[in-house]
Design an enzyme around this catalytic site. Structure first.
Site, PDB file in Angstrom:
ATOM      1  N   THR A 221     -19.416 -85.690 -95.365  1.00  0.00           N
ATOM      2  CA  THR A 221     -20.764 -86.249 -95.431  1.00  0.00           C
ATOM      3  C   THR A 221     -20.707 -87.764 -95.255  1.00  0.00           C
ATOM      4  OG1 THR A 221     -21.476 -84.472 -96.911  1.00  0.00           O
ATOM      5  CG2 THR A 221     -22.849 -86.437 -96.816  1.00  0.00           C
TER       6      THR A 221
ATOM      7  N   LYS B 252     -32.067 -80.137 -90.776  1.00  0.00           N
ATOM      8  CA  LYS B 252     -30.731 -80.707 -90.570  1.00  0.00           C
ATOM      9  C   LYS B 252     -29.928 -79.852 -89.589  1.00  0.00           C
ATOM     10  CE  LYS B 252     -28.706 -82.158 -94.265  1.00  0.00           C
ATOM     11  NZ  LYS B 252     -27.918 -82.318 -95.509  1.00  0.00           N
TER      12      LYS B 252
ATOM     13  N   LYS C 203     -31.170 -73.539-100.091  1.00  0.00           N
ATOM     14  CA  LYS C 203     -30.671 -74.412-101.155  1.00  0.00           C
ATOM     15  C   LYS C 203     -30.815 -73.665-102.471  1.00  0.00           C
ATOM     16  CE  LYS C 203     -29.198 -78.799-101.392  1.00  0.00           C
ATOM     17  NZ  LYS C 203     -28.304 -79.440-100.406  1.00  0.00           N
TER      18      LYS C 203
ATOM     19  N   ASP D  21     -22.876 -79.212-104.121  1.00  0.00           N
ATOM     20  CA  ASP D  21     -23.881 -80.268-103.967  1.00  0.00           C
ATOM     21  C   ASP D  21     -23.809 -81.120-105.224  1.00  0.00           C
ATOM     22  OD1 ASP D  21     -26.342 -80.907-102.047  1.00  0.00           O
ATOM     23  OD2 ASP D  21     -27.068 -81.195-104.087  1.00  0.00           O
TER      24      ASP D  21
ATOM     25  N   ALA E 266     -26.843 -91.191 -97.412  1.00  0.00           N
ATOM     26  CA  ALA E 266     -26.585 -89.763 -97.597  1.00  0.00           C
ATOM     27  C   ALA E 266     -27.645 -89.048 -98.417  1.00  0.00           C
ATOM     28  CB  ALA E 266     -25.222 -89.575 -98.273  1.00  0.00           C
ATOM     29  N   ALA E 267     -28.515 -89.775 -99.098  1.00  0.00           N
ATOM     30  CA  ALA E 267     -29.505 -89.135 -99.963  1.00  0.00           C
ATOM     31  C   ALA E 267     -30.470 -88.288 -99.143  1.00  0.00           C
ATOM     32  CB  ALA E 267     -30.278 -90.193-100.744  1.00  0.00           C
TER      33      ALA E 267
ATOM     34  N   ARG F 244     -27.293 -77.390-106.273  1.00  0.00           N
ATOM     35  CA  ARG F 244     -27.520 -78.593-107.068  1.00  0.00           C
ATOM     36  C   ARG F 244     -27.654 -78.194-108.538  1.00  0.00           C
ATOM     37  NH1 ARG F 244     -31.283 -83.476-105.118  1.00  0.00           N
ATOM     38  NH2 ARG F 244     -29.500 -83.466-103.684  1.00  0.00           N
TER      39      ARG F 244
END
Length: 359
Positions: A162, A80, A92, A127, A270-271, A56
């Site tokens: 996604t 997930k 992440k 991302d 999707a958030a 991100r």
């Protein structure tokens, strides 16, 4: 999964983990003076396999905000992967800065070198704020990257996958709530028209749904208007008379106040980290609103990334994404039978798989 927590500005990494209820295996601060890279990689859990999660790129207001985000997001990736049965752990990365200003090939190469130094414990992907083309640049410095362009040997951007997973999850929730898998005639409010929201809108309109969209970026809305003239633009879809609320931008839009004001009967988007805290899940359930746990609904991109990593065919990856609907149905039905929230059911399912792996 844990509630969003406000922490003291002086809190360190261990203090933040304790306050957020997380127990990360490793948190890596990455800085490259030449390129201006400032990034944090969070590896939450590798009991099921290497930690895989996107990068991100975002202009965080502070380093503390970036750290809190990477801790929450990497933990979410663990849940997930576990919830949908993937042999992956949770990780992440967040890069601090405006991607429109600071993103350069040199910065992405420097980031790739940091990823490579972890020797496969963390596999990165695109991302918010990064693209498949960016992953090509990262891939010049490490092989531990997925979601590169097809020209570079990857499976391409995960946005469509996604969105397709969210669509399958939404259809499953609709089947439980209204007794049909069809979304035709239902009004869906999509919050966020980025690379996932854009594809989701296409899938919904093709299915005959009426779509209302909101996004602060005029360019994103212009793209939607040009492609789908039936889509209506709203300033705040969460307040509109809609059947389904699909948050596809940043998280924490479901607060105690918004959950009580929400007019939709299904929430599926999707958030990440959609709930401000876990009390919101109970509020939604008490009002008869079906909330599809975000980390199951948005697992399509992770499924594609894992398929690329394992060399699966596009057809097999698509079938794996469609199986999200089965997971969603199981969670909603079990929640109804046991009288607990869908959040509690999904968390329990993921924890059971993690516990089996630990044994």
């Amino acid at each position: 999964m844990t509630a969003q927590t406000v922490l003291d500005a002086d809190a360190g990494v261990f203090d933040r983990q304790a306050a957020l209820g997380t127990t990360h295996e490793q948190v890596i601060f990455c800085q490259d003076e030449r390129s201006g890279l400032r990034a944090i990689i969070g590896i939450h859990h590798t009991g099921l396999g290497p930690a895989l999660g996107g990068t991100r790129f975002y202009p965080y207001r502070s380093e503390q905000a970036a750290l809190a985000d990477v801790l929450r997001l990497s933990e979410g990736m663990t849940y997930k992967a576990a919830a949908v049965g993937l042999p992956l752990g949770g990780g992440k990365c967040v890069i601090i800065g405006d991607p429109l200003v600071r993103k350069t090939p040199e910065l992405l190469h420097a980031y790739g070198r940091f990823v490579d130094s972890l020797a496969g414990r963390y596999i990165t992907a695109a991302d918010l704020g990064t693209t498949a083309e960016d992953m090509d640049e990262v891939g010049t410095a490490t092989r531990h990257v997925v979601g590169r362009t097809e020209q570079a040997g990857g499976s391409g951007d995960t946005g469509w996958s996604t969105a397709y997973g969210v669509f399958q999850a939404m259809r499953a929730a609709a089947a439980v709530q209204w007794g049909t898998t069809g979304l035709a005639g239902r009004t869906v409010g999509v919050e966020g028209a980025g690379k996932v929201g854009y594809h989701l809108i296409g899938l919904l309109t093709a299915a005959g749904a009426q779509v209302v969209v909101t996004d602060p970026a005029d360019g994103a809305l212009q793209r939607i208007r040009a492609a789908y003239d039936s889509v209506r633009v709203s300033s705040a879809v969460i307040e509109d008379p809609i059947d389904v609320y699909a948050p596809c931008a940043l998280g924490s839009t479901l607060t105690p106040a918004s959950a009580n004001a929400l007019r939709a009967s299904v929430v599926c988007g999707a958030a990440n980290n959609q709930l401000q805290d876990r009390t919101v899940a109970a509020t939604l359930a008490d009002r008869g609103v079906v909330w599809v746990p975000d980390y199951i609904a948005n697992a399509g991109g992770l499924i594609q990334a894992n398929g690329e990593r394992l060399g699966k065919s596009p057809q097999d990856v698509r079938a794996d994404i469609e199986a999200i609907s089965t997971s969603v149905t199981d969670v909603i039905v079990q929640a109804g039978q046991t009288g607990v929230t869908t959040a509690a059911v999904a968390d329990a399912m993921a924890r059971q798989r993690l516990a089996r792996a630990a044994r």
